[in-house]
Write a protein that holds these residues in place. Structure first.
Motif, mmCIF file in Angstrom:
data_model
loop_
_atom_site.group_PDB
_atom_site.id
_atom_site.type_symbol
_atom_site.label_atom_id
_atom_site.label_comp_id
_atom_site.label_asym_id
_atom_site.label_seq_id
_atom_site.Cartn_x
_atom_site.Cartn_y
_atom_site.Cartn_z
ATOM 1 N N HIS A 107 -2.096 59.815 16.576
ATOM 2 C CA HIS A 107 -3.222 60.622 17.026
ATOM 3 C C HIS A 107 -2.988 62.070 16.600
ATOM 4 O O HIS A 107 -1.945 62.659 16.914
ATOM 5 C CB HIS A 107 -3.357 60.571 18.555
ATOM 6 N N LEU A 108 -3.955 62.647 15.896
ATOM 7 C CA LEU A 108 -3.871 64.021 15.416
ATOM 8 C C LEU A 108 -4.892 64.879 16.140
ATOM 9 O O LEU A 108 -6.079 64.521 16.209
ATOM 10 C CB LEU A 108 -4.132 64.072 13.907
ATOM 11 N N LEU A 109 -4.463 66.022 16.670
ATOM 12 C CA LEU A 109 -5.337 66.926 17.409
ATOM 13 C C LEU A 109 -5.237 68.318 16.790
ATOM 14 O O LEU A 109 -4.174 68.936 16.789
ATOM 15 C CB LEU A 109 -4.940 66.967 18.885
ATOM 16 N N ASN A 110 -6.354 68.794 16.260
ATOM 17 C CA ASN A 110 -6.448 70.100 15.599
ATOM 18 C C ASN A 110 -7.117 71.072 16.566
ATOM 19 O O ASN A 110 -8.293 70.925 16.901
ATOM 20 C CB ASN A 110 -7.260 69.943 14.311
ATOM 21 N N LEU A 111 -6.373 72.095 16.995
ATOM 22 C CA LEU A 111 -6.795 72.943 18.112
ATOM 23 C C LEU A 111 -7.037 74.381 17.685
ATOM 24 O O LEU A 111 -6.302 74.932 16.863
ATOM 25 C CB LEU A 111 -5.714 72.927 19.196
ATOM 26 N N ARG A 112 -8.073 74.983 18.260
ATOM 27 C CA ARG A 112 -8.272 76.426 18.144
ATOM 28 C C ARG A 112 -8.637 76.977 19.523
ATOM 29 O O ARG A 112 -9.642 76.598 20.118
ATOM 30 C CB ARG A 112 -9.391 76.776 17.159
ATOM 31 N N LEU A 113 -7.781 77.873 20.027
ATOM 32 C CA LEU A 113 -8.037 78.529 21.301
ATOM 33 C C LEU A 113 -8.499 79.962 21.060
ATOM 34 O O LEU A 113 -8.480 80.456 19.928
ATOM 35 C CB LEU A 113 -6.767 78.525 22.160
ATOM 36 N N THR A 114 -8.909 80.639 22.122
ATOM 37 C CA THR A 114 -9.320 82.039 22.029
ATOM 38 C C THR A 114 -8.305 82.921 22.748
ATOM 39 O O THR A 114 -7.560 82.464 23.614
ATOM 40 C CB THR A 114 -10.717 82.238 22.642
ATOM 41 N N ALA A 115 -8.297 84.200 22.377
ATOM 42 C CA ALA A 115 -7.240 85.101 22.834
ATOM 43 C C ALA A 115 -7.435 85.598 24.267
ATOM 44 O O ALA A 115 -6.450 85.959 24.919
ATOM 45 C CB ALA A 115 -7.137 86.296 21.879
ATOM 46 N N GLU A 116 -8.649 85.639 24.765
ATOM 47 C CA GLU A 116 -8.901 86.164 26.109
ATOM 48 C C GLU A 116 -8.178 85.278 27.136
ATOM 49 O O GLU A 116 -8.346 84.064 27.152
ATOM 50 C CB GLU A 116 -10.403 86.196 26.375
ATOM 51 N N ARG A 117 -7.362 85.878 28.003
ATOM 52 C CA ARG A 117 -6.411 85.130 28.814
ATOM 53 C C ARG A 117 -7.065 84.111 29.736
ATOM 54 O O ARG A 117 -6.667 82.933 29.758
ATOM 55 C CB ARG A 117 -5.546 86.098 29.627
ATOM 56 N N SER A 118 -8.059 84.515 30.515
ATOM 57 C CA SER A 118 -8.659 83.585 31.473
ATOM 58 C C SER A 118 -9.395 82.455 30.758
ATOM 59 O O SER A 118 -9.339 81.288 31.185
ATOM 60 C CB SER A 118 -9.614 84.323 32.407
ATOM 61 N N ALA A 119 -10.062 82.781 29.634
ATOM 62 C CA ALA A 119 -10.758 81.749 28.865
ATOM 63 C C ALA A 119 -9.755 80.762 28.282
ATOM 64 O O ALA A 119 -9.970 79.544 28.302
ATOM 65 C CB ALA A 119 -11.581 82.383 27.752
ATOM 66 N N ARG A 120 -8.628 81.280 27.798
ATOM 67 C CA ARG A 120 -7.605 80.432 27.208
ATOM 68 C C ARG A 120 -7.015 79.481 28.248
ATOM 69 O O ARG A 120 -6.770 78.303 27.960
ATOM 70 C CB ARG A 120 -6.518 81.307 26.586
ATOM 71 N N GLN A 121 -6.798 79.952 29.457
ATOM 72 C CA GLN A 121 -6.265 79.095 30.510
ATOM 73 C C GLN A 121 -7.239 77.968 30.848
ATOM 74 O O GLN A 121 -6.831 76.824 31.074
ATOM 75 C CB GLN A 121 -5.947 79.928 31.748
ATOM 76 N N ARG A 122 -8.530 78.296 30.876
ATOM 77 C CA ARG A 122 -9.528 77.252 31.154
ATOM 78 C C ARG A 122 -9.580 76.240 30.004
ATOM 79 O O ARG A 122 -9.745 75.035 30.227
ATOM 80 C CB ARG A 122 -10.900 77.881 31.383
#
Length: 244
Positions: A107-122
């Motif tokens: 299983h391959l998972l390609n991820l992109r998160l955002t830098a804003e801390r609260s958004a990233r935690q969610r």
């Protein structure tokens, strides 16, 4: 068993250190490292010519994307299956695909998160929730890689470390910014029957000029003893059902 070289590369819309958009420089970096599978993040989605199509043609690889994961894509020589995009909210997304290696499933998972801390935690909470990493259908070896968009260690990283193992543990593993890579924003995690054979980060002049991130390359081997046969390989049973 067959070893597979997988690269993750956040290309920043193919904008180089000099501010010019030149996808060919990304092609040069990828060709020098010869990955079997490439996870790309931050491709331009509104400009022409299409950057994903350009990379696929120049590299001779098959391209896979989904509208729920804009800017993310898989490029691979071998066919990928089960490609599906997930919106993690507030700019975060994930693109899933399955790769069969000599009858073994990865299983391959390609991820992109955002830098804003609260958004990233969610976003990470959604990632480790029941619809993604917590999904019981993900029973095979799993490799998660991409742009984690963090500068400092935070609570979201604790959640990741509870569910997965970090694939790269070398002391010098920075990928961002490319001209002085002090931050390991681009990472890989895994779980299940998977062995990490090698990992490296190209730091040559071409990679430093191509975009703001350096790529990360991991070589993996699936050690799962189970074999998953394709439907067409299954032999039909000679048994017949008796009438009545």
């Amino acid at each position: 068993m067959t070893a597979i070289r997988i690269m993750t590369y956040s290309v920043g819309e193919c904008r180089g250190a000099d501010g010019r958009v030149e996808p060919e420089r990304i092609v040069t970096v990828v060709k020098e490292t010869t990955p079997d599978v490439l996870a790309v993040q931050d491709l331009a989605t509104t400009t022409l010519p299409d950057q994903l199509d350009y990379l696929a043609r120049r590299l001779g690889m098959r391209a896979y994307s989904a509208p729920q994961a804009p800017g993310c894509a898989w490029l691979a020589y071998a066919p990928l299956k089960g490609v599906q995009g997930y919106d993690l909210g507030q700019g975060g997304c994930l693109l899933r695909a399955d790769l069969d290696i000599d009858g073994k499933r990865l299983h391959l998972l390609n991820l992109r998160l955002t830098a804003e801390r609260s958004a990233r935690q969610r976003q990470i909470a959604t990632l480790v929730g029941p619809d993604l990493l917590g999904d019981r259908s993900l029973t095979c070896a799993t490799l998660l890689l991409g742009d984690f968009a963090d500068t400092f260690w935070g609570a979201g990283n604790l959640a990741l470390n509870l569910h997965l193992k970090k694939a790269v543990r070398s002391f010098w593993r920075g990928t961002y910014p490319a001209f002085l890579p002090l931050i390991d924003r681009d990472r890989a995690y895994y779980r299940g029957h998977l062995q990490i054979l090698d990992s490296r980060i190209p730091r040559n002049a071409a990679a430093r000029q191509a975009c703001r991130h350096l790529p990360l390359i991991v070589t993996v081997e699936v050690t799962d003893p189970r074999t998953f046969l394709r439907t067409e390989k299954l032999k039909r049973s000679r048994m017949e059902v008796a009438p009545g």
